[in-house]
Write a protein that holds these residues in place. Sequence first.
Motif, PDB file in Angstrom:
ATOM      1  N   PHE A 137       0.829  -1.202   0.000  1.00  0.00           N
ATOM      2  CA  PHE A 137       0.000   0.000   0.000  1.00  0.00           C
ATOM      3  C   PHE A 137       0.865   1.254   0.000  1.00  0.00           C
ATOM      4  N   LEU A 161      -8.902  -7.694  -1.357  1.00  0.00           N
ATOM      5  CA  LEU A 161      -8.647  -7.625   0.078  1.00  0.00           C
ATOM      6  C   LEU A 161      -9.518  -8.628   0.809  1.00  0.00           C
ATOM      7  N   LYS A 171     -11.885  -7.952   7.127  1.00  0.00           N
ATOM      8  CA  LYS A 171     -10.991  -7.521   8.202  1.00  0.00           C
ATOM      9  C   LYS A 171     -10.927  -8.576   9.300  1.00  0.00           C
ATOM     10  N   ASP A 197      -3.115  -2.308   7.952  1.00  0.00           N
ATOM     11  CA  ASP A 197      -4.419  -2.928   7.710  1.00  0.00           C
ATOM     12  C   ASP A 197      -4.576  -3.360   6.260  1.00  0.00           C
ATOM     13  N   THR A 198      -4.248  -2.466   5.321  1.00  0.00           N
ATOM     14  CA  THR A 198      -4.421  -2.781   3.898  1.00  0.00           C
ATOM     15  C   THR A 198      -3.492  -3.909   3.472  1.00  0.00           C
ATOM     16  N   ARG A 204      -4.677  -7.274   4.785  1.00  0.00           N
ATOM     17  CA  ARG A 204      -5.819  -7.804   4.029  1.00  0.00           C
ATOM     18  C   ARG A 204      -5.382  -8.323   2.662  1.00  0.00           C
ATOM     19  N   ARG A 205      -4.442  -7.636   2.004  1.00  0.00           N
ATOM     20  CA  ARG A 205      -3.913  -8.135   0.733  1.00  0.00           C
ATOM     21  C   ARG A 205      -3.181  -9.458   0.955  1.00  0.00           C
TER      22      ARG A 205
END
Length: 196
Positions: free
Chosen positions: A12, A57, A60, A149-150, A153-154
Amino acid sequence: MAKKIITISREFESGGRFIGEEVAKKLGVAYYDKDIIGQIAEQSGLSPEYIKENAELSPKKGLFAYAFSGRDITGKSVEDMVYEAQRKVIREIAEKESCTIIGRNADFILRDRNDVLNVFIHGNMPEKVQRICKLYHVTEADAVKMINDTDKRRRTNYNFYTEQKWGMAGNYTLSLNSSVLGYDMCRNIIMDCANI
């Protein structure tokens, strides 16, 4: 140039999307990023909004929860349907034309082809944090949280569907640090390798 597909996976805010777009422009090939969301939505029967949030993604939550959430009696989840639609669209695109594809596990989906150059773009945390602070007008702490966070998720999505480790250099032809090399140098290296 013979037909060439370039896939770009990225951390990201490492500049991967921008670098990929520049490569596509300079090489005069098609560029696929968020614009394939509509095609994936059409294939899966789900809304473009849902695809935008879930095609690349994970939800969460962690890998274990992701593996078991929302599965029907056959063992398939909505995320599985999205992944299959995404896989079909990416394969169709690769058959059709030279292009640059951003993210969406395209490196793994196209792993059996010999006309694919797989690239991973990463960057140093301080540069990514500063970029996010400027772009999103957030604090450094919030920027770090957005990155973590990003990328989590990836990573979860990639690791689950590919059975490989996201960001591991061995999965890619090139692994480039945009903080060290700069966007222009990354673009030029990718273009040179695409023209071999």
